[in-house]
Each structure stands twice: as C-alpha cells, then as structure tokens.
Design a protein around this motif. Structure first.
Motif, mmCIF file in Angstrom:
data_model
loop_
_atom_site.group_PDB
_atom_site.id
_atom_site.type_symbol
_atom_site.label_atom_id
_atom_site.label_comp_id
_atom_site.label_asym_id
_atom_site.label_seq_id
_atom_site.Cartn_x
_atom_site.Cartn_y
_atom_site.Cartn_z
ATOM 1 N N ALA A 1 52.516 40.402 38.993
ATOM 2 C CA ALA A 1 52.484 40.607 37.544
ATOM 3 C C ALA A 1 52.594 42.083 37.171
ATOM 4 C CB ALA A 1 51.194 40.019 36.971
ATOM 5 N N GLY A 2 52.287 42.981 38.122
ATOM 6 C CA GLY A 2 52.314 44.409 37.809
ATOM 7 C C GLY A 2 51.131 44.818 36.942
ATOM 8 N N VAL A 3 49.968 44.383 37.352
ATOM 9 C CA VAL A 3 48.740 44.716 36.621
ATOM 10 C C VAL A 3 47.730 45.281 37.617
ATOM 11 C CG1 VAL A 3 46.853 43.813 35.203
ATOM 12 C CG2 VAL A 3 49.151 42.854 34.973
ATOM 13 N N VAL A 4 47.088 46.392 37.236
ATOM 14 C CA VAL A 4 46.112 47.025 38.133
ATOM 15 C C VAL A 4 44.799 47.270 37.398
ATOM 16 C CG1 VAL A 4 47.846 48.137 39.602
ATOM 17 C CG2 VAL A 4 46.966 49.352 37.587
ATOM 18 N N ALA A 5 43.733 47.471 38.182
ATOM 19 C CA ALA A 5 42.422 47.728 37.586
ATOM 20 C C ALA A 5 41.539 48.473 38.569
ATOM 21 C CB ALA A 5 41.754 46.408 37.197
ATOM 22 N N VAL A 6 40.564 49.184 38.018
ATOM 23 C CA VAL A 6 39.496 49.764 38.830
ATOM 24 C C VAL A 6 38.175 49.344 38.194
ATOM 25 C CG1 VAL A 6 40.804 51.775 39.643
ATOM 26 C CG2 VAL A 6 39.502 51.935 37.511
ATOM 27 N N ALA A 7 37.153 49.158 39.033
ATOM 28 C CA ALA A 7 35.846 48.769 38.502
ATOM 29 C C ALA A 7 34.730 49.472 39.247
ATOM 30 C CB ALA A 7 35.668 47.252 38.600
ATOM 31 N N HIS A 8 33.681 49.790 38.509
ATOM 32 C CA HIS A 8 32.457 50.372 39.057
ATOM 33 C C HIS A 8 31.450 49.235 39.156
ATOM 34 C CE1 HIS A 8 28.441 52.256 37.717
ATOM 35 N NE2 HIS A 8 28.579 52.603 38.982
ATOM 36 N N ALA A 9 31.122 48.845 40.376
ATOM 37 C CA ALA A 9 30.200 47.728 40.562
ATOM 38 C C ALA A 9 28.959 48.200 41.291
ATOM 39 C CB ALA A 9 30.878 46.590 41.327
ATOM 40 N N GLY A 10 27.921 48.472 40.534
ATOM 41 C CA GLY A 10 26.604 48.688 41.115
ATOM 42 C C GLY A 10 25.865 47.368 41.059
ATOM 43 N N ARG A 11 24.573 47.404 41.357
ATOM 44 C CA ARG A 11 23.798 46.160 41.344
ATOM 45 C C ARG A 11 23.887 45.465 39.986
ATOM 46 N NH1 ARG A 11 18.782 45.165 39.520
ATOM 47 N NH2 ARG A 11 18.549 47.382 39.070
ATOM 48 N N ARG A 12 23.627 46.205 38.937
ATOM 49 C CA ARG A 12 23.608 45.590 37.614
ATOM 50 C C ARG A 12 24.972 45.093 37.182
ATOM 51 N NH1 ARG A 12 20.935 49.571 33.663
ATOM 52 N NH2 ARG A 12 22.472 48.730 32.231
ATOM 53 N N GLY A 13 25.983 45.939 37.347
ATOM 54 C CA GLY A 13 27.323 45.540 36.931
ATOM 55 C C GLY A 13 27.824 44.327 37.697
ATOM 56 N N LEU A 14 27.536 44.327 39.000
ATOM 57 C CA LEU A 14 27.985 43.198 39.822
ATOM 58 C C LEU A 14 27.324 41.910 39.357
ATOM 59 C CD1 LEU A 14 29.649 42.434 42.381
ATOM 60 C CD2 LEU A 14 27.520 42.694 43.674
ATOM 61 N N LEU A 15 26.000 41.957 39.145
ATOM 62 C CA LEU A 15 25.271 40.757 38.724
ATOM 63 C C LEU A 15 25.610 40.365 37.294
ATOM 64 C CD1 LEU A 15 21.789 41.519 40.338
ATOM 65 C CD2 LEU A 15 23.524 39.903 41.152
ATOM 66 N N ASP A 16 25.952 41.340 36.466
ATOM 67 C CA ASP A 16 26.305 41.043 35.068
ATOM 68 C C ASP A 16 27.760 40.598 34.921
ATOM 69 O OD1 ASP A 16 23.774 41.602 34.273
ATOM 70 O OD2 ASP A 16 24.218 43.570 33.403
ATOM 71 N N GLY A 17 28.532 40.638 36.011
ATOM 72 C CA GLY A 17 29.873 40.067 35.964
ATOM 73 C C GLY A 17 31.002 41.037 35.692
ATOM 74 N N VAL A 18 30.845 42.303 36.071
ATOM 75 C CA VAL A 18 31.927 43.252 35.785
ATOM 76 C C VAL A 18 33.228 42.877 36.493
ATOM 77 C CG1 VAL A 18 31.343 44.927 37.622
ATOM 78 C CG2 VAL A 18 32.489 45.700 35.528
ATOM 79 N N LEU A 19 33.128 42.303 37.693
ATOM 80 C CA LEU A 19 34.368 41.958 38.402
ATOM 81 C C LEU A 19 35.052 40.743 37.763
ATOM 82 C CD1 LEU A 19 33.350 42.571 42.132
ATOM 83 C CD2 LEU A 19 34.555 44.097 40.550
ATOM 84 N N GLU A 20 34.256 39.750 37.353
ATOM 85 C CA GLU A 20 34.838 38.593 36.663
ATOM 86 C C GLU A 20 35.497 39.030 35.352
ATOM 87 O OE1 GLU A 20 31.789 38.835 37.926
ATOM 88 O OE2 GLU A 20 30.972 36.895 38.553
ATOM 89 N N ALA A 21 34.828 39.926 34.631
ATOM 90 C CA ALA A 21 35.368 40.403 33.350
ATOM 91 C C ALA A 21 36.667 41.174 33.574
ATOM 92 C CB ALA A 21 34.338 41.276 32.642
ATOM 93 N N THR A 22 36.722 41.949 34.652
ATOM 94 C CA THR A 22 37.932 42.711 34.963
ATOM 95 C C THR A 22 39.092 41.768 35.291
ATOM 96 O OG1 THR A 22 36.555 44.497 35.815
ATOM 97 C CG2 THR A 22 38.880 44.541 36.424
ATOM 98 N N LEU A 23 38.824 40.772 36.140
ATOM 99 C CA LEU A 23 39.874 39.798 36.479
ATOM 100 C C LEU A 23 40.343 39.049 35.244
ATOM 101 C CD1 LEU A 23 38.435 38.429 39.838
ATOM 102 C CD2 LEU A 23 40.605 39.660 39.569
ATOM 103 N N SER A 24 39.426 38.798 34.329
ATOM 104 C CA SER A 24 39.776 38.082 33.105
ATOM 105 C C SER A 24 40.730 38.914 32.245
ATOM 106 C CB SER A 24 38.484 37.748 32.355
ATOM 107 O OG SER A 24 38.774 37.236 31.087
ATOM 108 N N GLU A 25 40.456 40.212 32.117
ATOM 109 C CA GLU A 25 41.357 41.081 31.347
ATOM 110 C C GLU A 25 42.689 41.272 32.061
ATOM 111 O OE1 GLU A 25 41.053 41.891 28.366
ATOM 112 O OE2 GLU A 25 38.910 41.703 27.943
ATOM 113 N N MET A 26 42.663 41.283 33.395
ATOM 114 C CA MET A 26 43.930 41.332 34.135
ATOM 115 C C MET A 26 44.748 40.077 33.852
ATOM 116 S SD MET A 26 42.760 42.863 37.862
ATOM 117 C CE MET A 26 44.452 43.011 38.528
ATOM 118 N N ALA A 27 44.073 38.931 33.810
ATOM 119 C CA ALA A 27 44.756 37.662 33.545
ATOM 120 C C ALA A 27 45.387 37.666 32.161
ATOM 121 C CB ALA A 27 43.776 36.500 33.687
#
Ligand SMILES: [Zn+2]
Length: 256
Positions: free
Chosen positions: A128-154
């Motif tokens: 698709a030609g879509v890229v992202a970077v994410a900062h995942a610490g304990r809180r961000g990981l548990l709060d879903g930062v990676l899921e949210a990032t994949l969702s915006e990529m989608a």
C-alpha cells in the motif's frame, strides 16, 4: 562504510530505516553522543546538529511528535499541504503535535520516534505504500498504541497481512523490573508480558507484548523483526533505567 549513525539496521520492507544509538553525535556529558531530544536538558544547538545529521543520513526532513505515553496517532497531512504541523525540516522549531505514533504515505519526510528503554516500533506496508513509527512503553502498549497505529495505516489502505514491523533496541524482559502488582495488571491485558528479571524479581517483557499485539492484529510472525539489543545492557544506547538524566535515540523511517 556504514555510517556510525546507523547503530542497528531494521529488517523492514518498503522503507529506508535505521535505529540510531549514541555514536555519531556532538552532545556531551550525560547526553554524550547523538541525543535527539530537546526536553532532556541537553544543549539546544547540539540537539539540532544531531537531528540534522540524522536527517542527512536518511535523506529527508525528520518529523517528530511530542510523546506523552498515549495511544494517540498523528497522521501527516497530504504532501501538497506542506510539512504541516509536527516538527518541520530538521533544525526548524515548530509546533509539535502530541502523539505517540506517526503515520504517512508520503515519501518526502522521515518519521522519527524517540526512546530510551521504551520500544521504538517501525511499521511498513510495502504494497500500500504506508509507513508508521510508534513509541510503545508500558502504558502505550497496554492502552493500544500499536492497534491504533495499524488502524490509521488501514485508513490509508494498508493491510496487516502485508505489514512488516521492526521492534528496535529497548529494555528486555530480563531487565525491566516492576512491582508485582504492575506485572499482574499488565499480564491481565497481555499475558506474555509477565516476566522475571535475571536477578529473580517481577518484570515485564514489553517486546514479547508488542510481538503478540502485532500478531493478534494480523501481522505475520515472520514479518516481525524483534532481534535487537537491550538498552539497559548495551551502552551503545541511551537507557533511562541506567541513568535518569540521559538522551534519547530514535527509530527513523522513510517510505521508499
Ligand atoms: Zn536486558
């Protein structure tokens, strides 16, 4: 010859990417080397020089966000809208968006995420030609930062099955000591994070947690590169656990 700025090479497709370390920069003292953060008490000019060096290495202006351990994602405006918010071309101070992930389909900028023990996660869908970077610490990981990032990529056309990911240098599950209650709370959300330090106390394995989240979201196991050093053990990287006053290194990626 490989640039000293490239401490680690991520295995990722559809993007040029690197993880910086401490080598190759001009900061001194506790921030010695390639500190990329403005908020940690380092000399401002040194930070701008360090950022400019990384921008030159990746061949594009760096975009940063103000990271606050959230699950908020900043999607860059389209290319013809100009650099937009976020930090513009390296060295140019600007209003910075508060977020812990950045998503784009642009090729004219490089995304940068800063860490010192937390996980720098790079994502790329070469189809698709879509890229992202994410900062995942304990809180961000548990709060879903990676899921949210994949969702915006989608939303820009990416599909998890096509995504390749790299989880860079970060504190490992044998070093990241936490109180027992914190381990229990994290494990209630993400069982694979429950870990034990090499000295036998409760710990969290955030890297295993991130791999699990990405796989659950549909990213193929073989497309996830998580084989990178522990920041507490490897002094080529800044580590907040090693020294509370320290710099930040970065995961940097540019589509293409
Ligand atoms: Zn470790």
């Amino acid at each position: 010859m490989t640039s000293p700025l490239r401490a680690r090479a991520p295995r990722i497709r559809g993007a040029r990417a690197l993880f910086t370390g401490r080598a190759g920069g001009v900061s001194t003292g506790e921030h010695a080397g390639l500190n990329l953060a403005r908020h940690v008490g380092d000399d401002a000019q040194a930070v701008e020089e360090n950022r400019a060096r990384v921008a030159a290495e990746i061949g594009a202006p760096l975009v940063f966000v103000e990271q606050v351990h959230s699950a908020d994602v900043h999607v860059l405006p389209a290319q013809d809208a100009g650099p937009g918010r976020g930090t513009g071309p390296a060295g140019e101070p600007g209003p910075v968006v508060r977020a812990d992930a950045i998503v784009t389909d642009r090729t004219d900028v490089a995304l940068a995420i800063m860490v010192a023990d937390c996980l720098p996660v790079l994502l790329s869908d070469p189809v698709a030609g879509v890229v992202a970077v994410a900062h995942a610490g304990r809180r961000g990981l548990l709060d879903g930062v990676l899921e949210a990032t994949l969702s915006e990529m989608a939303a820009l056309g990416a599909r998890p099955a096509d995504v390749t990911a790299s989880i860079g240098p970060s504190i490992c599950g044998a070093c990241y000591e936490v109180p027992e209650q914190m381990r229990e709370d994290a494990a209630a959300h993400l069982p694979v994070t429950a870990s034990r330090t090499s000295w036998g106390t409760p710990a969290l394995d955030l890297r295993a947690g991130a791999v699990s989240v990405l796989q659950d979201a549909g990213v193929p196991a073989e497309a996830i590169d998580a084989d990178h050093p522990c920041t507490l053990e490897d002094e080529r990287f800044f580590s907040y656990r090693r020294s509370a006053v320290t710099g930040r290194f970065a995961g940097v990626l540019r589509r293409g």
